[in-house]
Design an enzyme around this catalytic site. Structure first.
Site, short mmCIF file in Angstrom:
data_model
loop_
_atom_site.label_atom_id
_atom_site.label_comp_id
_atom_site.label_asym_id
_atom_site.label_seq_id
_atom_site.Cartn_x
_atom_site.Cartn_y
_atom_site.Cartn_z
N ASP A 67 -1.86 55.00 -9.78
CA ASP A 67 -2.60 56.23 -10.11
C ASP A 67 -3.40 56.04 -11.39
O ASP A 67 -3.31 55.01 -12.06
CB ASP A 67 -1.63 57.42 -10.24
CG ASP A 67 -0.47 57.14 -11.21
OD1 ASP A 67 -0.51 56.12 -11.92
OD2 ASP A 67 0.47 57.95 -11.24
N ASN A 135 8.51 67.11 -13.25
CA ASN A 135 8.42 68.15 -12.22
C ASN A 135 8.64 67.57 -10.83
O ASN A 135 8.36 68.22 -9.83
CB ASN A 135 7.05 68.84 -12.28
CG ASN A 135 5.91 67.85 -12.12
OD1 ASN A 135 6.13 66.66 -11.92
ND2 ASN A 135 4.68 68.33 -12.22
N HIS A 137 7.05 64.95 -9.64
CA HIS A 137 5.87 64.31 -9.05
C HIS A 137 6.10 62.82 -8.87
O HIS A 137 6.91 62.20 -9.54
CB HIS A 137 4.59 64.62 -9.84
CG HIS A 137 4.37 63.84 -11.09
ND1 HIS A 137 3.39 64.15 -11.99
CD2 HIS A 137 5.01 62.76 -11.62
CE1 HIS A 137 3.42 63.28 -13.00
NE2 HIS A 137 4.39 62.43 -12.80
N GLU A 142 1.42 65.92 -7.16
CA GLU A 142 2.03 67.01 -7.91
C GLU A 142 2.73 68.01 -6.97
O GLU A 142 2.47 68.01 -5.75
CB GLU A 142 0.95 67.74 -8.70
CG GLU A 142 0.24 66.89 -9.76
CD GLU A 142 1.02 66.77 -11.06
OE1 GLU A 142 2.27 66.68 -11.05
OE2 GLU A 142 0.37 66.76 -12.13
P1 PGA Z 1 7.33 58.39 -17.40
O1 PGA Z 1 6.59 59.04 -16.16
O2 PGA Z 1 7.51 56.92 -17.09
O3 PGA Z 1 6.36 58.61 -18.50
O4 PGA Z 1 8.63 59.11 -17.57
C1 PGA Z 1 7.14 59.02 -14.91
C2 PGA Z 1 6.16 59.64 -13.97
O5 PGA Z 1 5.48 60.60 -14.36
O6 PGA Z 1 6.07 59.17 -12.84
#
Ligand code: PGA
Length: 240
Positions: A67, A135, A137, A142
Site C-alpha cells: 500500500d 481499527n 484494517h 479500511e
Molecule cells: P503498524 O501498522 O505496523 O504501524 O502498527 C500496522 C498496520 O496499519 O497495518
C-alpha cells in the site's frame, strides 16, 4: 486461520522467516508482498542478517508493495516507499526489476491501479506479510471496505489518519491511500497476519472474537485455511 501466540517477538520472527525461506527455496522466483513500517521491521532485519551471512539467496524473487499514502513519494520520510526501500530493499540489494511498489505521487492513479492488478494477474502472490491496523484494517483496506475489491484507492479512516502521524516528521495532511484489495490478499498462497506489542492487544482480541465482517477487515481472513495469525505475548495478552 491458524492462530499462534509466541512468548517473544524473536520467536515469532524466526517462525515467519522460516516460512518465507522455505517458500523461496521451493520457488526461487516467488512473489513476496510486504507491509511496511514498525510491525514487519524485525522480520526484515532478520532477513537482511541472513542475506549478509550468505544463508539465503533472494536474487530471483519479486517484491510487491502492499500500500501507499496518496500524495507522498519515496523522498518523503514516512511514505511506504521510503520505509520499504530503506528498511529492506536497499539492504537486501534488490534490483529495480525485482520491485513493484506503488508511487503515491503518480499523476495517473488509474494506471497505478491497473499496473498493480496486471502484476498480480501475471505473477500471483506466493507470500504476504500483513500488519493489522488499530481499527482492524489490512493494508489500507479500511473498515467498511469491499472484501471483493482488487487494487483500489480509498479514503483514510479517522483512526488511520491519527495513527499514521507517527511515521511523518512534518505535519502532512493526507486523506487517501492506494492498496492491494482484500480479494487479492485472500488468494495469496501463504498469508501471515502479524501483531506485536500491547497497543495491538484490543484489536487482536476483537478480530478473534468477532464474526467475519468488513467493519473489521482482518476478520475476513478467519475462514481461510492458509492464513496464519501470529502475535507476541503482549499483543495476545487477552487470549490463551
Ligand atoms: P503498524 O501498522 O505496523 O504501524 O502498527 C500496522 C498496520 O496499519 O497495518
Amino acid at each position: 486461520m491458524q492462530f499462534e501466540k509466541f512468548e517473544s517477538v524473536g520467536q515469532l520472527v524466526e517462525k515467519i522467516v522460516k516460512n518465507i525461506t522455505e517458500i523461496v527455496v521451493k520457488k526461487p522466483e516467488a512473489v513476496l508482498c510486504f507491509a511496511c513500517g514498525e510491525t514487519p521491521r524485525p522480520v526484515m532485519n532478520r532477513l537482511i542478517q541472513m542475506k549478509k551471512s550468505g544463508e539465503i539467496n533472494f536474487s530471483k524473487i519479486k517484491i510487491l508493495g502492499l500500500d501507499e499514502w496518496i500524495g507522498v513519494g519515496r523522498e518523503t520520510t514516512g511514505s511506504c516507499a521510503q520505509m520499504l526501500y530503506d528498511d529492506f530493499l536497499i539492504p537486501m540489494d534488490f534490483r529495480p526489476d525485482q520491485i513493484h511498489i506503488f508511487n503515491g505521487l503518480a499523476a495517473n492513479l488509474d494506471l497505478e491501479v491497473e499496473q498493480a492488478n496486471q502484476f498480480i494477474k501475471d505473477y500471483g502472490i506466493d507470500f504476504v506479510l500483513l500488519g493489522i491496523g488499530m481499527n482492524g484494517h489490512i493494508g489500507l483496506n479500511e473498515p467498511g471496505c469491499d472484501p471483493m475489491a482488487k487494487v483500489n484507492v480509498i479514503s483514510l479512516s479517522e483512526t488511520t489518519r491519527k495513527v499514521m502521524t507517527k511515521y511523518f516528521n512534518d505535519t502532512i495532511f493526507l486523506t487517501q491511500g492506494i492498496t492491494l484489495g482484500l480479494s487479492q490478499l485472500l488468494k495469496a498462497n501463504h498469508v501471515v497476519l502479524m501483531a506485536v506489542g500491547e497497543r495491538k492487544a484490543e484489536i487482536v482480541k476483537r478480530v478473534l472474537n468477532s464474526d467475519v465482517t468488513p467493519d473489521v477487515p482482518a476478520t475476513v481472513f478467519k475462514n481461510k485455511e492458509k492464513v496464519c495469525f501470529f502475535v507476541d505475548a503482549e499483543a495476545g495478552q487477552f487470549l490463551k
